[in-house]
Design a protein around this motif. Structure first.
Motif, PDB file in Angstrom:
ATOM      1  N   ASP A   1      57.464  35.709  30.228  1.00 48.08           N
ATOM      2  CA  ASP A   1      56.426  36.410  29.358  1.00 48.08           C
ATOM      3  C   ASP A   1      55.214  35.455  29.347  1.00 48.08           C
ATOM      4  O   ASP A   1      54.320  35.864  28.847  1.00 48.08           O
ATOM      5  N   LEU A   2      55.097  34.440  30.373  1.00 48.51           N
ATOM      6  CA  LEU A   2      53.897  33.697  30.304  1.00 48.51           C
ATOM      7  C   LEU A   2      53.185  33.540  31.817  1.00 48.51           C
ATOM      8  O   LEU A   2      54.049  33.842  32.862  1.00 48.51           O
ATOM      9  N   ASP A   3      51.877  33.624  31.764  1.00 48.23           N
ATOM     10  CA  ASP A   3      51.150  33.462  33.239  1.00 48.23           C
ATOM     11  C   ASP A   3      50.488  32.186  32.835  1.00 48.23           C
ATOM     12  O   ASP A   3      50.318  31.632  32.038  1.00 48.23           O
ATOM     13  N   ILE A   4      50.213  31.739  34.150  1.00 49.14           N
ATOM     14  CA  ILE A   4      49.575  30.502  34.276  1.00 49.14           C
ATOM     15  C   ILE A   4      48.184  30.901  34.501  1.00 49.14           C
ATOM     16  O   ILE A   4      47.822  31.313  35.673  1.00 49.14           O
ATOM     17  N   ASP A   5      47.136  30.848  33.534  1.00 48.24           N
ATOM     18  CA  ASP A   5      45.781  31.261  33.646  1.00 48.24           C
ATOM     19  C   ASP A   5      45.047  30.161  34.377  1.00 48.24           C
ATOM     20  O   ASP A   5      44.921  28.951  34.027  1.00 48.24           O
ATOM     21  N   HIS A   6      44.084  30.612  35.152  1.00 52.36           N
ATOM     22  CA  HIS A   6      42.979  29.937  35.807  1.00 52.36           C
ATOM     23  C   HIS A   6      41.969  30.023  35.016  1.00 52.36           C
ATOM     24  O   HIS A   6      41.278  31.085  34.823  1.00 52.36           O
ATOM     25  N   LEU A   7      41.802  29.044  34.071  1.00 57.88           N
ATOM     26  CA  LEU A   7      40.778  29.382  32.953  1.00 57.88           C
ATOM     27  C   LEU A   7      39.352  29.659  33.400  1.00 57.88           C
ATOM     28  O   LEU A   7      38.739  30.826  32.919  1.00 57.88           O
ATOM     29  N   VAL A   8      38.767  29.140  34.472  1.00 54.53           N
ATOM     30  CA  VAL A   8      37.903  29.681  35.394  1.00 54.53           C
ATOM     31  C   VAL A   8      38.533  30.445  36.574  1.00 54.53           C
ATOM     32  O   VAL A   8      39.028  29.750  37.296  1.00 54.53           O
ATOM     33  N   PRO A   9      38.578  31.772  36.609  1.00 52.61           N
ATOM     34  CA  PRO A   9      39.190  32.519  37.432  1.00 52.61           C
ATOM     35  C   PRO A   9      38.899  32.382  38.814  1.00 52.61           C
ATOM     36  O   PRO A   9      37.734  31.720  39.119  1.00 52.61           O
ATOM     37  N   LEU A  10      39.770  32.528  39.712  1.00 54.97           N
ATOM     38  CA  LEU A  10      39.524  32.154  41.081  1.00 54.97           C
ATOM     39  C   LEU A  10      38.336  33.111  41.904  1.00 54.97           C
ATOM     40  O   LEU A  10      37.595  32.504  42.417  1.00 54.97           O
ATOM     41  N   ALA A  11      38.372  34.420  41.604  1.00 58.10           N
ATOM     42  CA  ALA A  11      37.017  35.161  41.955  1.00 58.10           C
ATOM     43  C   ALA A  11      35.755  34.657  41.071  1.00 58.10           C
ATOM     44  O   ALA A  11      34.812  34.760  41.751  1.00 58.10           O
ATOM     45  N   GLU A  12      35.780  34.320  39.902  1.00 61.23           N
ATOM     46  CA  GLU A  12      34.593  33.895  39.338  1.00 61.23           C
ATOM     47  C   GLU A  12      33.942  32.606  40.087  1.00 61.23           C
ATOM     48  O   GLU A  12      32.957  32.211  40.414  1.00 61.23           O
ATOM     49  N   ALA A  13      35.264  31.793  40.492  1.00 59.81           N
ATOM     50  CA  ALA A  13      34.737  30.511  41.317  1.00 59.81           C
ATOM     51  C   ALA A  13      34.019  30.771  42.529  1.00 59.81           C
ATOM     52  O   ALA A  13      33.283  30.404  43.239  1.00 59.81           O
ATOM     53  N   TRP A  14      34.678  31.773  43.142  1.00 54.98           N
ATOM     54  CA  TRP A  14      34.066  32.426  44.748  1.00 54.98           C
ATOM     55  C   TRP A  14      32.745  32.856  44.337  1.00 54.98           C
ATOM     56  O   TRP A  14      31.680  32.589  45.109  1.00 54.98           O
ATOM     57  N   ASP A  15      32.636  33.481  43.420  1.00 57.18           N
ATOM     58  CA  ASP A  15      31.053  34.141  43.158  1.00 57.18           C
ATOM     59  C   ASP A  15      30.298  33.135  42.848  1.00 57.18           C
ATOM     60  O   ASP A  15      28.891  33.311  43.027  1.00 57.18           O
ATOM     61  N   SER A  16      30.404  32.034  42.128  1.00 54.91           N
ATOM     62  CA  SER A  16      29.628  30.937  42.005  1.00 54.91           C
ATOM     63  C   SER A  16      29.785  29.744  42.693  1.00 54.91           C
ATOM     64  O   SER A  16      29.272  28.770  42.351  1.00 54.91           O
ATOM     65  N   GLY A  17      29.763  29.853  44.016  1.00 51.98           N
ATOM     66  CA  GLY A  17      29.961  28.658  44.759  1.00 51.98           C
ATOM     67  C   GLY A  17      31.211  28.329  45.855  1.00 51.98           C
ATOM     68  O   GLY A  17      30.922  27.681  46.880  1.00 51.98           O
ATOM     69  N   ALA A  18      32.348  28.901  45.485  1.00 50.96           N
ATOM     70  CA  ALA A  18      33.409  28.361  46.128  1.00 50.96           C
ATOM     71  C   ALA A  18      34.066  29.048  47.451  1.00 50.96           C
ATOM     72  O   ALA A  18      34.505  28.928  48.333  1.00 50.96           O
ATOM     73  N   ASP A  19      32.771  30.115  47.574  1.00 49.36           N
ATOM     74  CA  ASP A  19      32.818  30.792  48.961  1.00 49.36           C
ATOM     75  C   ASP A  19      32.455  29.994  49.990  1.00 49.36           C
ATOM     76  O   ASP A  19      32.788  30.231  51.413  1.00 49.36           O
TER      77      ASP A  19
END
Length: 214
Positions: free
Chosen positions: A117-135
């Motif tokens: 019943d649990l997910d491990i959340d990436h508090l700052v989502p992976l796509a959000e990180a990509w959008d803001s510099g991780a690319d």
């Protein structure tokens, strides 16, 4: 004091104690997520002021560019490690899978007794990180981000709550438990600052607003 009154007093005390315990069971969390403690609100405000403000760009994003979950210790991967960290009375099998325990989801206040019943959340989502510099990062850097147990970036929460959050930033999604708002934005800013990620205008406005009340 006559024995009959002493016994009666002890019985009343026992009943009251039991009632208090029952209230705790029904009203209080049976487990509490152990997200690494974020920086203070004052520090978060300082960090936020220094972050680059830029328009997000998701061109080329692919979740597979952020390898998860990696082995942390023995047979335990990142997900299993967070489940053990964030739960109470967690029992694991030889493969490190959680077979029992209790987890309190700080986002919505729900308590669960099944790891499924649990997910491990990436508090700052992976796509959000990509959008803001991780690319511009290497695969190794993106793997480190996706499995970061040191910063307040990974937390066990109710699966459908995590799924409803998706890739949203605080401008469009915040935990339904308002009591967790300050912790959430402090963690968000700390992670973005550590990884030198940018924020967009709406995101910064929301973070500034929440932090002003922390």
């Amino acid at each position: 004091m006559p024995k009959v009154y002493a016994r009666r007093r002890l019985s009343i005390l026992a009943a009251v104690t039991g009632l208090i315990a029952m209230v705790g069971i029904f009203n209080g969390p049976t487990a509490s997520a152990a997200l690494p403690t974020p920086v203070t609100a004052a520090t978060a405000r300082t960090y936020l002021a220094s972050l680059t403000v830029a328009t997000e760009d998701r061109t080329g994003y692919d979740r597979d560019l952020f390898p998860t979950w990696i082995t942390i210790s023995g047979t335990c991967n990142t997900r299993e490690t967070v489940l053990k960290r964030d739960g109470t009375g967690v029992v694991t099998d030889s493969a490190c899978a959680s077979t029992s325990g209790s987890w309190y989801s700080v986002y919505d206040g729900a308590t669960w007794t099944a790891a499924s019943d649990l997910d491990i959340d990436h508090l700052v989502p992976l796509a959000e990180a990509w959008d803001s510099g991780a690319d511009s990062w290497t695969t190794a850097q993106r793997q480190a981000f996706a499995n970061d147990l040191t910063r307040p970036q990974l937390i066990a929460v109710t699966d459908n709550v995590n799924q409803s959050k998706g890739d949203q930033d605080p401008a469009t999604w915040m935990p339904s438990r308002t009591a967790y708002a300050c912790t959430y934005v402090r963690a968000w800013v700390q992670v973005k600052y550590y990884y030198d990620l940018s924020v967009d205008t709406a995101e910064k406005t929301k973070l500034t607003s929440v932090l002003s009340g922390c």
